[in-house]
Design a protein around this motif. Structure first.
Motif, PDB file in Angstrom:
ATOM      1  N   SER A 113       4.214 -45.564  10.904  1.00 44.54           N
ATOM      2  CA  SER A 113       3.486 -45.549   9.564  1.00 44.54           C
ATOM      3  C   SER A 113       2.053 -44.829   9.924  1.00 44.54           C
ATOM      4  CB  SER A 113       3.490 -46.446   8.617  1.00 44.54           C
ATOM      5  OG  SER A 113       4.673 -46.934   8.382  1.00 44.54           O
ATOM      6  N   ILE A 114       1.353 -45.398  11.092  1.00 37.79           N
ATOM      7  CA  ILE A 114       0.077 -44.875  11.218  1.00 37.79           C
ATOM      8  C   ILE A 114      -0.167 -43.686  11.892  1.00 37.79           C
ATOM      9  CG2 ILE A 114      -0.163 -45.900  13.645  1.00 37.79           C
ATOM     10  CD1 ILE A 114      -3.246 -47.108  12.692  1.00 37.79           C
ATOM     11  N   ALA A 115       1.070 -43.129  12.534  1.00 36.36           N
ATOM     12  CA  ALA A 115       1.042 -41.968  13.151  1.00 36.36           C
ATOM     13  C   ALA A 115       0.863 -40.930  12.168  1.00 36.36           C
ATOM     14  CB  ALA A 115       2.601 -41.607  13.886  1.00 36.36           C
ATOM     15  N   PRO A 168      -3.422 -49.065   0.880  1.00 36.37           N
ATOM     16  CA  PRO A 168      -2.111 -50.228   0.913  1.00 36.37           C
ATOM     17  C   PRO A 168      -1.609 -50.102  -0.498  1.00 36.37           C
ATOM     18  CG  PRO A 168      -4.479 -51.298   0.816  1.00 36.37           C
ATOM     19  CD  PRO A 168      -4.825 -49.765   0.812  1.00 36.37           C
ATOM     20  N   LEU A 169      -1.138 -49.008  -0.919  1.00 35.36           N
ATOM     21  CA  LEU A 169      -0.341 -49.146  -2.393  1.00 35.36           C
ATOM     22  C   LEU A 169       1.059 -48.694  -2.309  1.00 35.36           C
ATOM     23  CD1 LEU A 169      -3.459 -47.264  -4.155  1.00 35.36           C
ATOM     24  CD2 LEU A 169      -2.844 -49.865  -4.196  1.00 35.36           C
ATOM     25  N   TYR A 170       1.777 -49.301  -3.182  1.00 35.68           N
ATOM     26  CA  TYR A 170       3.166 -48.812  -3.298  1.00 35.68           C
ATOM     27  C   TYR A 170       3.914 -48.736  -1.927  1.00 35.68           C
ATOM     28  CZ  TYR A 170       7.179 -46.585  -5.666  1.00 35.68           C
ATOM     29  OH  TYR A 170       8.442 -46.228  -6.035  1.00 35.68           O
ATOM     30  N   ASP A 173       1.566 -45.206   3.652  1.00 37.49           N
ATOM     31  CA  ASP A 173       1.691 -45.811   4.843  1.00 37.49           C
ATOM     32  C   ASP A 173       0.782 -46.986   4.896  1.00 37.49           C
ATOM     33  OD1 ASP A 173       3.045 -43.496   5.562  1.00 37.49           O
ATOM     34  OD2 ASP A 173       1.353 -42.322   5.947  1.00 37.49           O
ATOM     35  N   GLY A 174      -0.396 -47.029   4.142  1.00 33.33           N
ATOM     36  CA  GLY A 174      -1.136 -48.111   4.499  1.00 33.33           C
ATOM     37  C   GLY A 174      -0.702 -49.371   4.458  1.00 33.33           C
ATOM     38  N   THR A 175       0.289 -49.465   3.328  1.00 31.22           N
ATOM     39  CA  THR A 175       1.062 -50.909   3.270  1.00 31.22           C
ATOM     40  C   THR A 175       1.815 -51.240   4.279  1.00 31.22           C
ATOM     41  OG1 THR A 175       1.140 -50.291   0.860  1.00 31.22           O
ATOM     42  CG2 THR A 175       2.675 -51.843   1.683  1.00 31.22           C
ATOM     43  N   TRP A 180       1.447 -54.812   9.405  1.00 29.92           N
ATOM     44  CA  TRP A 180       1.664 -54.880  10.966  1.00 29.92           C
ATOM     45  C   TRP A 180       0.327 -55.368  11.632  1.00 29.92           C
ATOM     46  CZ3 TRP A 180       0.006 -50.224  14.013  1.00 29.92           C
ATOM     47  CH2 TRP A 180      -0.205 -50.376  15.332  1.00 29.92           C
ATOM     48  N   ASN A 181      -0.795 -54.876  11.155  1.00 30.06           N
ATOM     49  CA  ASN A 181      -1.997 -55.224  12.056  1.00 30.06           C
ATOM     50  C   ASN A 181      -3.070 -54.837  11.220  1.00 30.06           C
ATOM     51  OD1 ASN A 181      -4.297 -54.948  13.991  1.00 30.06           O
ATOM     52  ND2 ASN A 181      -2.675 -55.224  15.507  1.00 30.06           N
ATOM     53  N   ALA A 182      -3.598 -56.033  10.542  1.00 27.80           N
ATOM     54  CA  ALA A 182      -4.938 -55.579   9.754  1.00 27.80           C
ATOM     55  C   ALA A 182      -5.908 -54.901  10.473  1.00 27.80           C
ATOM     56  CB  ALA A 182      -5.518 -57.125   9.234  1.00 27.80           C
ATOM     57  N   ILE A 183      -6.431 -55.052  11.779  1.00 24.58           N
ATOM     58  CA  ILE A 183      -7.544 -54.560  12.368  1.00 24.58           C
ATOM     59  C   ILE A 183      -7.264 -52.885  12.705  1.00 24.58           C
ATOM     60  CG2 ILE A 183      -8.635 -54.375  14.598  1.00 24.58           C
ATOM     61  CD1 ILE A 183      -8.275 -57.526  14.876  1.00 24.58           C
ATOM     62  N   TYR A 184      -6.124 -52.664  12.960  1.00 21.83           N
ATOM     63  CA  TYR A 184      -5.732 -51.138  13.084  1.00 21.83           C
ATOM     64  C   TYR A 184      -5.940 -50.437  11.783  1.00 21.83           C
ATOM     65  CZ  TYR A 184      -3.856 -51.951  17.833  1.00 21.83           C
ATOM     66  OH  TYR A 184      -3.747 -52.069  19.421  1.00 21.83           O
ATOM     67  N   TRP A 185      -5.491 -51.068  10.739  1.00 20.57           N
ATOM     68  CA  TRP A 185      -5.643 -50.512   9.556  1.00 20.57           C
ATOM     69  C   TRP A 185      -7.108 -50.393   8.945  1.00 20.57           C
ATOM     70  CZ3 TRP A 185      -7.867 -52.181   4.717  1.00 20.57           C
ATOM     71  CH2 TRP A 185      -7.597 -51.404   3.904  1.00 20.57           C
ATOM     72  N   ILE A 186      -7.728 -51.700   9.180  1.00 18.72           N
ATOM     73  CA  ILE A 186      -9.287 -51.358   8.922  1.00 18.72           C
ATOM     74  C   ILE A 186     -10.008 -50.310   9.934  1.00 18.72           C
ATOM     75  CG2 ILE A 186     -11.597 -52.457   9.138  1.00 18.72           C
ATOM     76  CD1 ILE A 186     -10.044 -55.092   8.383  1.00 18.72           C
ATOM     77  N   ALA A 187      -9.719 -50.304  10.885  1.00 15.80           N
ATOM     78  CA  ALA A 187     -10.232 -49.022  11.629  1.00 15.80           C
ATOM     79  C   ALA A 187      -9.956 -47.748  11.446  1.00 15.80           C
ATOM     80  CB  ALA A 187      -9.873 -49.426  13.413  1.00 15.80           C
TER      81      ALA A 187
END
Length: 214
Positions: A113-115, A168-170, A173-175, A180-187
Motif C-alpha cells: 500500500s505504501i508503494a 486513513p479513510l475507507y 492506502d493510508g488505512t 501495519w506501521n504507524a511510524i512509517y505512516w506518520i513519516a
C-alpha cells in the motif's frame, strides 16, 4: 517479471486521459482556452503520477509473489470528473487488485500500500529538482519554459496524490499503512502533506526561485 495485460493497458490509458482532463478542469473551471493550454502540461504530471502509483502497488505485490491486476473503477472516474468542477479532484479511479490463495499479512499489505504514495513522493521530488535545474534557462527558451511548467505542476499534483491516498479513510492506502506501521505512516504522510502545503501556500514556482536565490 512485470507484465501488463491488454485490458490493463487499455484501462490505464483511460484513467490517464480522464484524470488528466479532471485535473485540468479543476485548475481552469469553465475557461475553455485555459483548459486547452494546461491540458498537455497536466497530462504528464497527472498521467505519470496516477499510473505509476498503481503500478507501484502492482510491482511490490508481484515482488512478494502475488498476482496483481490493475482495474479501473468507473464510479471513481465519475466522482473525479464531478468533483473537478469544484476545484478539487477526489481520485479513486482504480486499484491494483491482488489475488492471493491465503490471507496477506498486515506487513506485506502495508508495504504494498505504501508503494503507491512513495512513487508519487519520489516523482514529485524528481519534478521539482528538474524544475530547479532548468530554472535559469526557462525564460530564454519556450521548450525549457514548457518543461519548467510541466515539472512545477507535476510536483503539485503528485504531492496531492500522495497525501490524498495516505489518508486513513475507507479503502485508501493510508488505512493499510497505518494498520501495519504507524511510524512509517506518520513519516510518509508528513512528507507528502508538507510538500502539498508548500505547493498550496508558497507555490512550486516561488519555491524554486527561493531555492535558486532568484
Amino acid at each position: 517479471m512485470f507484465e501488463l495485460t491488454k485490458r490493463e493497458l487499455i484501462e490505464s490509458i483511460i484513467v490517464f486521459i480522464v484524470l488528466s482532463i479532471c485535473f485540468a478542469i479543476s485548475n481552469t473551471r469553465f475557461d475553455a482556452n485555459a483548459f486547452i493550454s494546461i491540458l498537455p502540461i497536466v497530462m504528464i504530471g497527472v498521467g505519470l503520477g496516477s499510473i505509476l502509483h498503481e503500478f507501484g502497488h502492482k510491482f511490490v505485490a508481484m515482488k512478494y509473489g502475488y498476482r496483481s491486476e490493475f482495474k479501473l473503477w468507473p464510479i471513481g472516474l465519475l466522482i473525479a470528473f464531478v468533483t473537478s468542477f469544484f476545484g478539487i479532484v477526489i481520485s479513486v479511479a482504480g486499484e491494483a487488485r491482488i489475488f492471493a490463495d491465503d490471507d496477506i499479512s498486515d506487513e506485506i499489505q502495508g508495504r504494498i500500500s505504501i508503494a503507491g504514495p512513495m512513487f508519487n513522493i519520489a516523482l514529485a521530488l524528481i519534478f521539482i529538482v528538474i524544475a530547479a535545474l532548468i530554472y535559469p534557462f526557462n525564460v530564454h527558451s519556450d521548450i525549457f519554459h514548457l518543461i519548467y511548467l510541466i515539472c512545477t505542476v507535476g510536483f503539485s499534483v503528485n504531492s496531492f496524490l500522495a497525501t490524498f491516498n495516505l489518508l486513513p479513510l475507507y479503502t485508501l492506502d493510508g488505512t493499510k499503512v497505518l494498520k501495519w506501521n504507524a511510524i512509517y505512516w506518520i513519516a510518509a504522510f508528513a512528507i507528502s502533506a508538507g510538500m502539498m502545503l508548500i505547493s498550496i501556500t508558497i507555490g512550486p514556482e516561488k519555491m524554486v526561485m527561493l531555492f535558486m536565490g532568484g
